[in-house]
Design an enzyme around this catalytic site. Structure first.
Site, PDB file in Angstrom:
ATOM      1  N   GLU A 287       0.829  -1.217   0.000  1.00 55.67           N
ATOM      2  CA  GLU A 287       0.000   0.000   0.000  1.00 55.67           C
ATOM      3  C   GLU A 287       0.859   1.262   0.000  1.00 55.67           C
ATOM      4  O   GLU A 287       0.430   2.300  -0.458  1.00 55.67           O
ATOM      5  CB  GLU A 287      -0.918   0.017   1.233  1.00 55.67           C
ATOM      6  CG  GLU A 287      -2.179  -0.792   1.062  1.00 55.67           C
ATOM      7  CD  GLU A 287      -3.257  -0.487   2.103  1.00 55.67           C
ATOM      8  OE1 GLU A 287      -2.939   0.128   3.145  1.00 55.67           O
ATOM      9  OE2 GLU A 287      -4.412  -0.880   1.879  1.00 55.67           O
ATOM     10  N   HIS A 308       8.783 -26.519  -2.027  1.00 56.16           N
ATOM     11  CA  HIS A 308       8.205 -27.659  -2.731  1.00 56.16           C
ATOM     12  C   HIS A 308       7.027 -27.240  -3.607  1.00 56.16           C
ATOM     13  O   HIS A 308       6.291 -28.081  -4.109  1.00 56.16           O
ATOM     14  CB  HIS A 308       7.788 -28.728  -1.721  1.00 56.16           C
ATOM     15  CG  HIS A 308       8.964 -29.219  -0.925  1.00 56.16           C
ATOM     16  ND1 HIS A 308       9.626 -30.383  -1.217  1.00 56.16           N
ATOM     17  CD2 HIS A 308       9.630 -28.657   0.121  1.00 56.16           C
ATOM     18  CE1 HIS A 308      10.638 -30.535  -0.375  1.00 56.16           C
ATOM     19  NE2 HIS A 308      10.661 -29.496   0.445  1.00 56.16           N
ATOM     20  N   LYS A 422     -14.229  -0.587  -3.804  1.00 56.34           N
ATOM     21  CA  LYS A 422     -15.302  -0.263  -2.862  1.00 56.34           C
ATOM     22  C   LYS A 422     -16.420   0.490  -3.585  1.00 56.34           C
ATOM     23  O   LYS A 422     -17.599   0.218  -3.371  1.00 56.34           O
ATOM     24  CB  LYS A 422     -14.761   0.616  -1.725  1.00 56.34           C
ATOM     25  CG  LYS A 422     -13.760  -0.076  -0.825  1.00 56.34           C
ATOM     26  CD  LYS A 422     -13.316   0.841   0.312  1.00 56.34           C
ATOM     27  CE  LYS A 422     -12.143   0.239   1.068  1.00 56.34           C
ATOM     28  NZ  LYS A 422     -11.534   1.150   2.029  1.00 56.34           N
TER      29      LYS A 422
HETATM   30  O1  LIG Z   1      -9.285   0.548   9.894  1.00 56.62           O
HETATM   31  P1  LIG Z   1     -10.189   0.675   8.731  1.00 56.62           P
HETATM   32  O2  LIG Z   1     -10.606   2.097   8.487  1.00 56.62           O
HETATM   33  O3  LIG Z   1     -11.375  -0.221   8.865  1.00 56.62           O
HETATM   34  O4  LIG Z   1      -9.390   0.242   7.436  1.00 56.62           O
HETATM   35  C1  LIG Z   1      -8.904  -1.029   7.262  1.00 56.62           C
HETATM   36  C2  LIG Z   1      -8.054  -1.141   6.008  1.00 56.62           C
HETATM   37  O5  LIG Z   1      -8.836  -0.996   4.861  1.00 56.62           O
HETATM   38  C3  LIG Z   1      -8.646   0.100   3.978  1.00 56.62           C
HETATM   39  O6  LIG Z   1      -9.387  -0.106   2.824  1.00 56.62           O
HETATM   40  C4  LIG Z   1      -7.209   0.396   3.666  1.00 56.62           C
HETATM   41  O7  LIG Z   1      -6.794  -0.003   2.406  1.00 56.62           O
HETATM   42  C5  LIG Z   1      -6.239  -0.141   4.671  1.00 56.62           C
HETATM   43  O8  LIG Z   1      -5.104   0.690   4.686  1.00 56.62           O
HETATM   44  C6  LIG Z   1      -6.853  -0.233   6.032  1.00 56.62           C
HETATM   45  O9  LIG Z   1      -5.892  -0.722   6.944  1.00 56.62           O
END
Ligand SMILES: O=P(O)(O)OC[C@H]1O[C@H](O)[C@H](O)[C@@H](O)[C@@H]1O
Length: 445
Positions: A287, A308, A422
């Site tokens: 990331e 393996h 998302k």
């Molecule tokens: O802690 P949160 O806000 O739930 O995020 C959890 C995770 O998901 C996101 O989409 C990011 O890509 C991550 O960097 C992050 O650690």
């Protein structure tokens, strides 16, 4: 303290070419220290180890004790940076069969909220039916779908099984101080909660309550973990000369290899307990560096298991890889290869030897073979798997990652690319507010 050895990269790159990064690394270090670079609102991790107070650790330990006293099972609900650090440390330090042991010294730690598998969640809720369980709900944003969905199920089950009063005691939230669904729920329900500082990104948050609380619940010493990280903070400080600074050397070496066509870094271990350290590391580097059409691809293997399966590719596939091996000097237990009179397996030549000696020879043999096969090798030696050493290792990787991202010329502290899936998922699920996107995506199907 860890030891870093880059000698087996020479021949592919040189000591001189690595040392030539010294000035650039110094500039990157100063940019981090002064907070003048890209993503400078996410530098809270930089001096986190040395700034953690005994009061904060005591608060975490007291909360961990409440969960330990009242739960047979604790679910860590989180995804990405909100679970990988805790899982990495807990699995590195735990007995490999801890959840199968009859006499338990800590609650069984289970992870959820890191997938959307109906079967996984169904099977988890089934397993929890007769268990006294608690939940640590971890989300920096407080709105991550995977985690929110799992927490919705777990909260209801916990309240139904244990009653609202007990549920209030055994559910803990770690989230934003003000915003997000997890914060609103925690405040409304009166859960004990901890804050993820605004200026610490998820993948750099293992030394905040995100990592520290679950690690303490699992029975490990968070003071030693933080002490190891704090010593590493010093060892990798901006004032430490390049040639003595492990984070500086690692950052320079991997960038030099990348410049010379080595596009994939494979993190290698010879102990299955380190599997989740690799998972944590993959997120940290993936990331942080994978953007602007650049970045080393972070991959990982568990040896000798994967020798393996992936060993062939590594030995003779496309020569665009290098390996970084985490080598554990001293194992915790002693087990010798027994003598067998019949010797049908022909292994009597190993009789009386420690199993770890066989593993160490596998490690050395692999290093030599892979270097011969054209795979540069970086070696990180951990004296033992302890809280102190793991804390140091994790801070070392974080510091090197910050430097490395700046050497690469990217913002190591954002992750804009994660939003694309998302947005599509919400559009496909007709989430309110996504009406336009829903129409557009339906037209593509
Ligand atoms: O802690 P949160 O806000 O739930 O995020 C959890 C995770 O998901 C996101 O989409 C990011 O890509 C991550 O960097 C992050 O650690």
């Amino acid at each position: 303290m860890i030891k870093l050895n880059i000698e087996k990269t020479f021949g592919f790159i040189s000591k001189e070419s690595v040392d030539a990064y010294a000035a650039e690394v110094k500039a990157a270090q100063e940019t981090l220290e002064q907070g003048t670079g890209k993503g400078n609102d996410f530098l809270g991790w930089l001096h986190l180890p040395s700034s953690i107070t005994p009061e904060h650790l005591a608060d975490l330990k007291a909360t961990a004790q409440v969960l330990r006293d009242n739960c047979e099972v604790v679910i860590v609900a989180g995804i990405g940076g909100s679970y990988l650090g805790a899982r990495a440390v807990i699995e590195a330090l735990s007995n490999s069969f801890t959840w199968l042991q009859d006499k338990k010294t800590a609650p069984v730690m289970i992870y959820a909220g890191h997938n959307i598998s109906e079967d996984y969640l169904f099977e988890l809720t089934e397993y929890l039916k007769d268990k006294k369980f608690g939940v640590i709900n971890i989300s920096k944003s407080g709105t991550t779908t995977e985690t929110a969905l799992a927490f919705r199920l777990l909260k209801k089950q916990c309240e139904d099984q244990r009653g609202k009063e007990t549920a209030r005691k055994v559910i803990v939230a770690i989230t934003d101080p003000k915003k997000g669904a997890a914060r609103i729920t925690a405040d409304k329900e009166g859960y004990k909660s901890f804050i993820i500082p605004d200026n610490v990104g998820g993948r750099f948050s293992v030394l905040t309550p995100v990592g520290l609380l679950p690690i303490a619940v699992a029975g490990f010493d968070i003071e030693k973990l933080v002490a190891g990280a704090a010593d590493m903070e010093k060892a990798c400080g901006a004032h430490v000369p390049f040639t003595e600074n492990p984070a500086a050397i690692y950052a320079a070496t991997r960038n030099d290899l990348y410049k010379n066509g080595k596009k994939i870094e494979i993190l290698v271990n010879f102990s299955p307990k380190l599997h989740y350290v690799s998972e944590w590391w993959k997120q940290l580097y993936g990331e942080s560096e994978g953007k602007d059409n650049k970045g080393i691809f972070p991959a990982a293997v568990d040896f000798s298991t994967d020798l393996h399966s992936m060993g062939q590719w590594i030995q003779e596939g496309e020569r665009t890889i290098f390996e970084t091996v985490i080598s554990v000097e001293k194992v915790e237990h002693k087990l010798e290869v027994p003598t067998d009179e019949a010797n049908l397996d022909g292994l009597n030549f190993l009789a009386g030897k420690r199993v770890d000696e066989v593993n160490k020879m596998a490690e050395l043999g692999t290093q030599l073979a892979h270097v011969d096969g054209g795979v540069p090798n970086i070696r990180i030696v951990l004296p033992e798997l302890t809280e102190y050493n793991i804390g140091g290792l994790m801070y070392f990787f974080e510091k090197a990652c910050g430097i490395s991202g700046y050497l690469l010329g990217v913002n190591p502290f954002n992750q804009p690319g994660v939003e694309a899936y998302k947005k599509n998922m919400f559009a496909l699920l007709n989430k309110p507010g996504y009406e336009e996107e829903s129409k557009a995506i339906q037209a593509r199907l």
